[in-house]
Design an enzyme around this catalytic site. Structure first.
Site, mmCIF file in Angstrom:
data_model
loop_
_atom_site.group_PDB
_atom_site.id
_atom_site.type_symbol
_atom_site.label_atom_id
_atom_site.label_comp_id
_atom_site.label_asym_id
_atom_site.label_seq_id
_atom_site.Cartn_x
_atom_site.Cartn_y
_atom_site.Cartn_z
ATOM 1 N N GLY A 42 -5.242 0.706 5.318
ATOM 2 C CA GLY A 42 -4.364 1.829 5.053
ATOM 3 C C GLY A 42 -3.520 1.515 3.833
ATOM 4 O O GLY A 42 -2.681 0.618 3.872
ATOM 5 N N MET A 43 -3.748 2.237 2.744
ATOM 6 C CA MET A 43 -3.047 1.974 1.484
ATOM 7 C C MET A 43 -2.099 3.121 1.160
ATOM 8 O O MET A 43 -2.505 4.280 1.108
ATOM 9 C CB MET A 43 -4.049 1.753 0.356
ATOM 10 C CG MET A 43 -4.960 0.547 0.588
ATOM 11 S SD MET A 43 -6.084 0.213 -0.783
ATOM 12 C CE MET A 43 -4.909 -0.313 -2.066
ATOM 13 N N GLY A 68 0.173 2.946 -1.544
ATOM 14 C CA GLY A 68 0.640 2.892 -2.920
ATOM 15 C C GLY A 68 1.757 1.888 -3.095
ATOM 16 O O GLY A 68 2.215 1.638 -4.209
ATOM 17 N N GLY A 69 2.193 1.286 -1.994
ATOM 18 C CA GLY A 69 3.245 0.279 -2.038
ATOM 19 C C GLY A 69 2.694 -1.122 -2.212
ATOM 20 O O GLY A 69 1.484 -1.359 -2.138
ATOM 21 N N ASP A 110 3.126 -3.846 -0.254
ATOM 22 C CA ASP A 110 2.638 -4.512 0.955
ATOM 23 C C ASP A 110 1.178 -4.181 1.258
ATOM 24 O O ASP A 110 0.364 -5.075 1.503
ATOM 25 C CB ASP A 110 3.518 -4.151 2.150
ATOM 26 C CG ASP A 110 4.929 -4.705 2.033
ATOM 27 O OD1 ASP A 110 5.101 -5.733 1.353
ATOM 28 O OD2 ASP A 110 5.848 -4.106 2.618
ATOM 29 N N SER A 111 0.836 -2.905 1.250
ATOM 30 C CA SER A 111 -0.550 -2.541 1.562
ATOM 31 C C SER A 111 -1.499 -2.954 0.446
ATOM 32 O O SER A 111 -2.672 -3.268 0.706
ATOM 33 C CB SER A 111 -0.658 -1.036 1.833
ATOM 34 O OG SER A 111 -0.252 -0.272 0.721
ATOM 35 N N MET A 119 -3.603 7.860 3.336
ATOM 36 C CA MET A 119 -3.306 8.927 4.286
ATOM 37 C C MET A 119 -2.260 9.883 3.735
ATOM 38 O O MET A 119 -1.180 9.454 3.326
ATOM 39 C CB MET A 119 -2.788 8.336 5.604
ATOM 40 C CG MET A 119 -3.809 7.608 6.416
ATOM 41 S SD MET A 119 -3.076 6.794 7.875
ATOM 42 C CE MET A 119 -2.412 5.305 7.121
ATOM 43 N N CYS A 160 4.511 7.933 14.916
ATOM 44 C CA CYS A 160 3.524 8.009 13.839
ATOM 45 C C CYS A 160 2.547 6.843 13.912
ATOM 46 O O CYS A 160 1.337 7.016 13.732
ATOM 47 C CB CYS A 160 4.229 8.022 12.487
ATOM 48 S SG CYS A 160 3.097 8.060 11.069
ATOM 49 N N CYS A 204 9.287 9.091 6.367
ATOM 50 C CA CYS A 204 8.360 9.425 5.287
ATOM 51 C C CYS A 204 8.448 10.876 4.849
ATOM 52 O O CYS A 204 8.365 11.172 3.661
ATOM 53 C CB CYS A 204 6.938 9.070 5.683
ATOM 54 S SG CYS A 204 6.335 9.906 7.182
#
Length: 383
Positions: free
Chosen positions: A9-10, A12-13, A15-16, A35, A100, A198
């Site tokens: 799960g990416m 754009g940050g 960590d991912s 997502m 979530c 979010c």
């Protein structure tokens, strides 16, 4: 021998992004999945969905993986946002990030990943998963970096979800993650961590909530029944809130700040108390429902554990007991009084670093004094 396929799960940050790179380095067949869980306000300053997607594509190109986007906005509004509004309408303070994770990131996302032929999924959460050698069960543990631990938000994950999940950052300090991002020249290496809910972004929370819930002004009273002002609507206040009440120091000269201390839905009354350690703000006992246990079953009655009633709180020593109703309720009795235990939030139990699960806080017994209007002194924690 084929590589094990993992869908990451990416967001754009950082960590991912580092998560995806680490797994690629470890030999996995990595696919990135972006997502989109919220569709409103994409053209406003508050949402950065487009930029996040651009960052995901840039990172994927750099580390050499395929990436795709998937829209879970309908599922999010149905399973998460609708409950968010129901809880606020009832005068409670929900935590949508917990729901979530359980309903979207580790259910809808997991199902989609499996349809792509993945064997596991991975996210950039700071937590750990291990399989107990004695009983074969999967356990959710706090991250090595306790300052970034996110197991509180993950406590509703079940055995099936954990068995298919990897948390590569669980053993790595946040500072090291940033170092890795810079060393491999990730295009988003200096991107700030996202904060807040979010779908709200950085906008004032009250402004956002007002778009969906009507204001309903009513009396603001002290804990002994004295009217000291007017509130704009019970949904716009949370237990323990200090800012935005509109009260300064009292005329008695104490000058201590005021806090939201309770709500009476029936009379539309907001109660406020002066002083951080006011009796109405302190609780030794809470009850919780809508439970979820990582192992599939609750702890034994009388089990001594630690518990968090909000994120980043230190584990508070307490004793667990089932409510005996057969409806999945439980009680926690704390060794020391807890401040502003808030209905709607999650009470999450720990045995050392092991997250046991938890439930949604229904009620907290405060040390409130006798009110002049006891029939109207229903605290926030009265549903």
């Amino acid at each position: 021998m084929s590589k094990q396929k993992v869908v990451v799960g990416m967001s754009g940050g950082v960590d991912s992004s580092v998560t995806a790179w680490l797994l690629k380095e470890q030999g996995y067949d990595v696919v990135g999945l972006f997502m989109k869980n919220w569709e409103d306000d994409d053209d406003s300053e508050y949402c950065s969905t487009r930029q996040d997607w651009i960052d995901v594509v840039s990172v994927a190109d750099l580390i050499g993986i395929d990436v795709e986007a998937v829209n879970f906005a309908a599922e999010y509004k149905d399973r998460v946002f609708a409950e968010f509004l129901r809880e606020y309408s009832a005068g409670r303070t929900p935590n949508p990030d917990v729901l979530c994770n359980a309903e979207i990131k580790f259910k809808a996302f997991l199902d989609h990943a499996m349809s792509l032929g993945a064997e596991t999924i991975a996210t950039g959460h700071y937590a750990r998963v291990r399989q107990n050698e004695r009983n074969g069960r999967f356990e959710l543990l706090k991250a090595f970096d306790h300052t970034k631990d996110q197991s509180y938000f993950l406590h509703r994950l079940n055995q099936a979800q954990l068995s298919k999940t990897l948390f590569p950052l669980g053993e790595i300090p946040k500072t090291k993650v940033r170092e890795i991002a810079e060393q491999i020249a990730l295009p988003n290496a200096k991107k700030k961590d996202s904060t807040g809910i979010c779908f709200i972004g950085e906008r004032p929370f009250r402004d956002f909530l007002n778009r969906y819930l009507p204001t309903k002004p009513g009396p603001m009273k002290t804990t002994d029944g004295k009217v000291v002002g007017e509130h704009i609507g019970l949904a716009f206040y949370t237990f323990g809130q200090r800012k935005g009440i509109g009260l300064g120091g009292s005329k008695d000269g104490s000058g201590e700040p005021w806090f939201v201390a309770g709500k009476d839905i029936a009379s539309n009354t907001l109660y406020v108390a002066q002083g951080h350690d006011h009796a109405w703000l302190l609780s030794h006992t809470l009850s919780a429902g809508n439970t979820s246990w990582v192992a599939g079953e609750p702890p034994a009655d009388g089990f001594a554990c630690g518990a968090k009633t909000r994120y980043r709180q230190a584990d508070a020593p307490c004793t667990f007991s089932s409510a005996g109703s057969g409806e999945g309720l439980f009680e926690l009795n704390f060794d020391a009084a807890q401040w502003a235990v808030t209905p709607g939030q999650s009470a999450v139990l720990y045995d050392g670093d092991v997250c046991l699960g938890g439930g949604i806080i229904e009620h907290a017994v405060t040390g409130q004094p006798v009110a002049r209007e006891p029939q109207k002194a229903a605290l926030l924690n009265a549903r």
